[in-house]
Scaffold this active site. Structure first.
Site, PDB file in Angstrom:
ATOM      1  N   ASN A   1       4.394  11.316 -14.108  1.00 43.48           N
ATOM      2  CA  ASN A   1       3.309  11.890 -13.310  1.00 43.48           C
ATOM      3  C   ASN A   1       3.588  13.341 -12.947  1.00 43.48           C
ATOM      4  O   ASN A   1       2.665  14.127 -12.753  1.00 43.48           O
ATOM      5  CB  ASN A   1       3.051  11.050 -12.061  1.00 43.48           C
ATOM      6  CG  ASN A   1       2.323   9.759 -12.426  1.00 43.48           C
ATOM      7  OD1 ASN A   1       1.679   9.684 -13.487  1.00 43.48           O
ATOM      8  ND2 ASN A   1       2.425   8.752 -11.585  1.00 43.48           N
TER       9      ASN A   1
ATOM     10  N   SER B   1       4.192   5.222  -6.389  1.00 47.93           N
ATOM     11  CA  SER B   1       3.893   6.185  -7.461  1.00 47.93           C
ATOM     12  C   SER B   1       4.156   7.618  -7.015  1.00 47.93           C
ATOM     13  O   SER B   1       4.225   8.509  -7.867  1.00 47.93           O
ATOM     14  CB  SER B   1       2.466   6.024  -7.975  1.00 47.93           C
ATOM     15  OG  SER B   1       1.612   5.553  -7.004  1.00 47.93           O
TER      16      SER B   1
ATOM     17  N   GLU C   1       9.391   3.322 -15.288  1.00 47.57           N
ATOM     18  CA  GLU C   1      10.383   4.329 -14.887  1.00 47.57           C
ATOM     19  C   GLU C   1      11.332   3.667 -13.884  1.00 47.57           C
ATOM     20  O   GLU C   1      10.879   3.148 -12.862  1.00 47.57           O
ATOM     21  CB  GLU C   1       9.694   5.518 -14.214  1.00 47.57           C
ATOM     22  CG  GLU C   1       8.926   6.398 -15.170  1.00 47.57           C
ATOM     23  CD  GLU C   1       8.211   7.549 -14.461  1.00 47.57           C
ATOM     24  OE1 GLU C   1       8.155   8.647 -15.033  1.00 47.57           O
ATOM     25  OE2 GLU C   1       7.698   7.357 -13.339  1.00 47.57           O
TER      26      GLU C   1
ATOM     27  N   HIS D   1       8.897   1.868 -11.350  1.00 46.50           N
ATOM     28  CA  HIS D   1       7.523   2.350 -11.396  1.00 46.50           C
ATOM     29  C   HIS D   1       6.796   1.846 -12.638  1.00 46.50           C
ATOM     30  O   HIS D   1       7.065   2.296 -13.756  1.00 46.50           O
ATOM     31  CB  HIS D   1       7.528   3.890 -11.349  1.00 46.50           C
ATOM     32  CG  HIS D   1       6.163   4.486 -11.294  1.00 46.50           C
ATOM     33  ND1 HIS D   1       5.850   5.693 -11.854  1.00 46.50           N
ATOM     34  CD2 HIS D   1       5.022   4.028 -10.752  1.00 46.50           C
ATOM     35  CE1 HIS D   1       4.573   5.955 -11.651  1.00 46.50           C
ATOM     36  NE2 HIS D   1       4.046   4.959 -10.987  1.00 46.50           N
TER      37      HIS D   1
ATOM     38  N   VAL E   1       0.811  -1.221   0.000  1.00 44.18           N
ATOM     39  CA  VAL E   1       0.000   0.000   0.000  1.00 44.18           C
ATOM     40  C   VAL E   1       0.853   1.284   0.000  1.00 44.18           C
ATOM     41  O   VAL E   1       1.959   1.295   0.529  1.00 44.18           O
ATOM     42  CB  VAL E   1      -0.942   0.031   1.221  1.00 44.18           C
ATOM     43  CG1 VAL E   1      -2.128  -0.877   1.004  1.00 44.18           C
ATOM     44  CG2 VAL E   1      -0.194  -0.337   2.490  1.00 44.18           C
TER      45      VAL E   1
HETATM   46  P1  NAD Z   1      -3.430  -2.510  -3.499  1.00 37.79           P
HETATM   47  O1  NAD Z   1      -4.068  -1.913  -2.317  1.00 37.79           O
HETATM   48  O2  NAD Z   1      -4.278  -3.087  -4.577  1.00 37.79           O
HETATM   49  O3  NAD Z   1      -2.474  -3.704  -3.005  1.00 37.79           O
HETATM   50  C1  NAD Z   1      -1.598  -3.614  -1.945  1.00 37.79           C
HETATM   51  C2  NAD Z   1      -1.347  -5.041  -1.448  1.00 37.79           C
HETATM   52  O4  NAD Z   1      -0.272  -4.986  -0.525  1.00 37.79           O
HETATM   53  C3  NAD Z   1      -2.529  -5.666  -0.717  1.00 37.79           C
HETATM   54  O5  NAD Z   1      -2.792  -6.933  -1.271  1.00 37.79           O
HETATM   55  C4  NAD Z   1      -2.042  -5.780   0.704  1.00 37.79           C
HETATM   56  O6  NAD Z   1      -2.560  -6.909   1.384  1.00 37.79           O
HETATM   57  C5  NAD Z   1      -0.549  -5.892   0.505  1.00 37.79           C
HETATM   58  N1  NAD Z   1       0.272  -5.551   1.660  1.00 37.79           N
HETATM   59  C6  NAD Z   1       0.103  -4.584   2.564  1.00 37.79           C
HETATM   60  N2  NAD Z   1       1.123  -4.631   3.476  1.00 37.79           N
HETATM   61  C7  NAD Z   1       1.950  -5.622   3.090  1.00 37.79           C
HETATM   62  C8  NAD Z   1       3.169  -6.161   3.606  1.00 37.79           C
HETATM   63  N3  NAD Z   1       3.695  -5.700   4.709  1.00 37.79           N
HETATM   64  N4  NAD Z   1       3.750  -7.175   2.937  1.00 37.79           N
HETATM   65  C9  NAD Z   1       3.184  -7.682   1.820  1.00 37.79           C
HETATM   66  N5  NAD Z   1       2.028  -7.215   1.317  1.00 37.79           N
HETATM   67  C10 NAD Z   1       1.427  -6.208   1.933  1.00 37.79           C
HETATM   68  O7  NAD Z   1      -2.443  -1.427  -4.053  1.00 37.79           O
HETATM   69  P2  NAD Z   1      -1.908  -1.195  -5.545  1.00 37.79           P
HETATM   70  O8  NAD Z   1      -2.838  -0.333  -6.274  1.00 37.79           O
HETATM   71  O9  NAD Z   1      -1.517  -2.505  -6.130  1.00 37.79           O
HETATM   72  O10 NAD Z   1      -0.614  -0.336  -5.262  1.00 37.79           O
HETATM   73  C11 NAD Z   1       0.588  -0.893  -4.774  1.00 37.79           C
HETATM   74  C12 NAD Z   1       1.721   0.092  -4.998  1.00 37.79           C
HETATM   75  O11 NAD Z   1       1.834   0.367  -6.380  1.00 37.79           O
HETATM   76  C13 NAD Z   1       1.519   1.430  -4.306  1.00 37.79           C
HETATM   77  O12 NAD Z   1       2.771   1.907  -3.873  1.00 37.79           O
HETATM   78  C14 NAD Z   1       0.976   2.305  -5.424  1.00 37.79           C
HETATM   79  O13 NAD Z   1       1.231   3.673  -5.228  1.00 37.79           O
HETATM   80  C15 NAD Z   1       1.761   1.771  -6.607  1.00 37.79           C
HETATM   81  N6  NAD Z   1       1.154   2.029  -7.909  1.00 37.79           N
HETATM   82  C16 NAD Z   1      -0.181   1.892  -8.083  1.00 37.79           C
HETATM   83  C17 NAD Z   1      -0.724   2.144  -9.334  1.00 37.79           C
HETATM   84  C18 NAD Z   1      -2.197   1.981  -9.565  1.00 37.79           C
HETATM   85  O14 NAD Z   1      -2.711   2.513 -10.556  1.00 37.79           O
HETATM   86  N7  NAD Z   1      -2.902   1.224  -8.721  1.00 37.79           N
HETATM   87  C19 NAD Z   1       0.101   2.520 -10.411  1.00 37.79           C
HETATM   88  C20 NAD Z   1       1.470   2.621 -10.195  1.00 37.79           C
HETATM   89  C21 NAD Z   1       1.989   2.369  -8.933  1.00 37.79           C
END
Ligand code: NAD
Length: 715
Positions: free
Chosen positions: A501, A430, A463, A451, A402
């Site tokens: 971004n 991000s 990235e 990224h 997260v």
């Molecule tokens: P998400 O909420 O869908 O998933 C996060 C996952 O991490 C969950 O399954 C959660 O259980 C798990 N988690 C939490 N703590 C943990 C730990 N200690 N060890 C292992 N797993 C753990 O989030 P997301 O949208 O997949 O985003 C994840 C990352 O990617 C973030 O940093 C986000 O900013 C980045 N990101 C997201 C996007 C997007 O469009 N969603 C795009 C680029 C980057």
């Protein structure tokens, strides 16, 4: 030896057969550069002058046959006037015609890729034999032009105008079976039988068993269509292709019009038409930008390969977090062949990540692009886990938990303790600074950003973000892994929003400013989609998630308060407070219904205007030009700042990242090409017109200097 050059040799074989062999010295592939076309002329003259030849075999000494024209020469050639280009193209065609007109039969052995001019060369001979592993095609329309060495003339006469229109408009590579099915080639054989089969066919012509002269005459004559057939064929093709290509890509329809216009002409007159069209298209901004995109992609690939060559391949990867991004990363890694451990803290997360991967793979199986066995094999490459067991054997970890700085700090420090000393740790954050994330680490040199963009399997850009302490080795291995995953990595420096971004933020900020000033977001979306973006800014906010957008906006405001902070409540903030998070909960700028295929479909929801009313001026019209200027100028200026600050290595890398990361309209070439196309001075003057809207519209000193000196970003 009948002719010996640096790209072509013509030698005498047994039985009066001559072999024209393409082998461009000092290059890994054959291509039609100035040298090769000139040698084709000389080879043709030598063949015409040599006595006693009964047949010609055309071959290649490389793994490919010929990959096409040398695109690095296009810039120079396209600088000529339209009339000069048409004349030069027509003149070069005479060298191809000379081969076609030789007084004996000819056969090409297509051993590998025969694209563009390569296929056009093969079309000049009377017959073509193709290796089962080779591919052919005319990709020119993807560069904003049409085939120029007779492709629009000979191909329709050989495979029919409908097939030719499809091949040329789509610009795709065609496999041997497809080429054989429509008659583009006369035989397909296993690679090791190619030469023998081509020689055999040639011998049959020499022995009079095949009427090569009739076949040749047909290829040079007008198309055999009556007026009604022609009308049906061309008008349908134009309508379908115009719909597919869209208004910004004129080349595919121009190709069909050229074939149509030349339908009743003999070869030489038809070639004149083709030369005229290619010359006209070559002078368009679209062609210039698409050619530049092609070269930019090559430069990007070369730089990435250089980085990757400094590192061992990643044999075992891991991803932390099995959410939207973690699941996508695991899928992509496994699909492209790097085994990956997917760790989460709860089973529900893992189940979700695995089901996402399985869903994507099932689609491939349904479409016949993957077997069920292969699907099982790919899924087996993903090892789900709730523990760190075996992490000492991981080469590279992508953290995708997260987006919370405290959680990330804890997770990164924890996993670092489980890894081998030389393992590389990356974060898919991000918005959080890479230097900040590196703070609790023992080995910050082994850490960088990686990224990905959502959805991971579709978005090409990655990235690779270098923190202040990141080592070259960490960058190299991360780039290597991104390439192995089939992605386009761009190395950038750490800053809020990183490259893409950061550049998008002022565009969104400008859109918020327009909303405050009374814009109708449905109209802004329409104008920007017409401009070429895959979706307008309001729809993009809904797709990304209003909550995510608001959060990212806060990070950017904090990062660059001097130009990105605001003194008004944005419409996205208003929607967020009203629990309208976009597509994810069915309400944002638009409301969402489910279509017949179960996909979200946006509909206008008038109720948002009541929410906006207390914070926005009364709705009013903006012209298309004002709309485009108001959102594009801040985006372009941020791109200029990123380049000036060295966030990215070059103008090319920057423009390519925008195209691959956020779908910047490819035919416009990217933000810096957009400025160049407008003229730097004109762009600065336009920005100054909007100066009262604040610092997002303020050109940098260096840009003003460029405007004054007549400088450009690209030559
Ligand atoms: P998400 O909420 O869908 O998933 C996060 C996952 O991490 C969950 O399954 C959660 O259980 C798990 N988690 C939490 N703590 C943990 C730990 N200690 N060890 C292992 N797993 C753990 O989030 P997301 O949208 O997949 O985003 C994840 C990352 O990617 C973030 O940093 C986000 O900013 C980045 N990101 C997201 C996007 C997007 O469009 N969603 C795009 C680029 C980057």
């Amino acid at each position: 030896m009948i002719y010996s050059g640096k790209a072509i040799t013509v030698s005498a074989l047994e039985n009066g057969i001559a072999e024209l062999n393409f082998d461009l010295q000092g290059e890994s592939v054959n291509k039609f550069n100035t040298l090769t076309t000139d040698e084709l002329r000389r080879a043709g003259e030598a063949l015409a002058a040599a006595g006693g030849i009964k047949g010609l075999l055309v071959t290649s000494a490389k793994d490919v046959f010929i990959v096409g024209a040398d695109i690095t020469e296009f810039g120079k050639n396209f600088n000529l006037s339209e009339a000069e280009i048409a004349e030069a193209v027509y003149a070069t065609n005479q060298y191809f015609n000379a081969i076609e007109d030789l007084p004996f039969p000819s056969v090409t052995a297509i051993n590998g890729y025969a694209l563009g001019g390569g296929l056009e060369m093969a079309l000049c001979t009377d017959y073509r034999v193709m290796s089962s592993s080779a591919k052919v095609g005319l990709p020119e329309t993807r560069l904003g032009i049409i085939p120029g060495f007779g492709g629009t003339v000979r191909l329709p006469r050989l495979i029919g105008p409908d097939n030719a229109a499809e091949w040329i408009a789509a610009g795709k590579d065609q496999k041997a079976e497809a080429a054989m099915a429509c008659g583009a080639v006369d035989a397909v054989v296993e690679p090791d039988l190619l030469r023998e089969a081509a020689l055999d066919l040639l011998q049959q012509c020499i022995d009079g068993k095949l009427d090569y002269a009739a076949k040749r005459a047909e290829k040079k004559a007008p198309l055999q269509l009556n007026d009604i057939e022609a009308m049906m064929s061309f008008e349908t093709a134009k309508a379908v292709i115009a719909g597919q290509a869209g208004p910004h890509y004129p080349a595919p329809v121009s190709a069909i019009k050229t074939i149509q216009k030349a339908a009743k002409m003999e070869r030489d007159e038809a070639l004149r038409e083709e030369a005229k069209t290619i010359a006209k298209l070559a002078k368009t901004e679209v062609a210039k930008n698409l050619v530049s995109l092609f070269l930019g992609d090559q430069a990007l690939g070369k730089a990435a390969k250089q980085w990757a060559s400094q590192s061992e391949d990643v044999k075992q990867a891991a991803v932390l977090g099995a959410g939207i991004m973690g699941g996508g990363i695991a899928y992509q890694s496994a699909y492209k062949g790097t085994p990956i451990v997917m760790k989460d803290i709860n089973q529900a997360g893992i189940d979700l990540g695995l089901s996402e991967a399985a869903k994507l793979l099932s689609k491939l199986v349904e479409r016949g692009r993957m077997t069920a066995d292969k699907m099982a094999g790919v899924l087996n490459q993903i090892t789900p886990t709730l523990s760190y067991d075996g992490f000492d054997a991981i080469d590279l970890v992508v953290e995708a938990v997260v987006e919370n700085p405290k959680v990330k700090h804890a997770v990164l420090a924890e996993v670092e303790g489980k890894l081998a000393k030389d393992a590389i740790l990356t974060s898919n954050t991000s918005t959080i600074s890479i230097d900040y994330l590196a703070e609790p680490l023992q080995r910050p040199e082994n850490f960088c950003g990686m990224h990905f963009f959502n959805p991971v399997h579709k978005m090409p850009l990655v990235e690779v973000i270098r923190g202040a302490k990141t080592s070259d080795a960490a960058v190299a291995r991360t780039v290597n892994y991104a390439l192995a995953m089939g992605k386009k990595p761009v190395v950038v420096k750490d800053c809020p929003g990183f490259l893409v971004n950061r550049i998008l933020a002022p565009y969104m900020g400008a859109f918020m400013g327009m909303m405050r000033d009374g814009a109708d977001f449905t109209k802004v979306d329409k104008v920007m989609e017409k401009f070429g973006w895959p979706m307008g800014p309001a729809y993009l906010c809904d797709v990304v998630g209003i909550d995510t957008g608001v959060h990212a906006g806060e990070v950017m405001t904090k990062g660059f308060p001097e130009r990105m902070s605001r003194d008004f409540k944005t419409t996205s903030e208003i929607l967020f407070e009203a629990d309208r998070y976009g597509q994810k909960n069915g309400k944002g700028y638009y409301a969402y219904e489910t279509d017949k295929k179960g996909r979200p479909k946006k509909v206008v929801d008038e109720s948002v205007w009541e929410l906006f009313a207390p914070h926005c001026e009364a709705r009013r019209d903006f012209t298309d030009e004002e709309t485009i200027d108001r959102v594009m100028i801040p985006l372009c200026l941020e791109a200029v700042r990123c380049l000036e600050e060295g966030i990215v290595a070059s103008a090319t890398d920057l423009d390519m990242a925008l195209i691959y990361g956020i779908g910047f309209p490819p035919f416009r070439g990217g933000a810096l090409h957009y400025i160049d196309d407008m003229g730097v001075a004109e762009f600065v003057a336009k920005a100054d017109k909007y100066a009262e809207l604040g610092p997002l519209y303020a050109p940098t000193d260096r840009l003003r200097e460029m405007a004054g000196n007549g400088e450009t970003f690209f030559s």
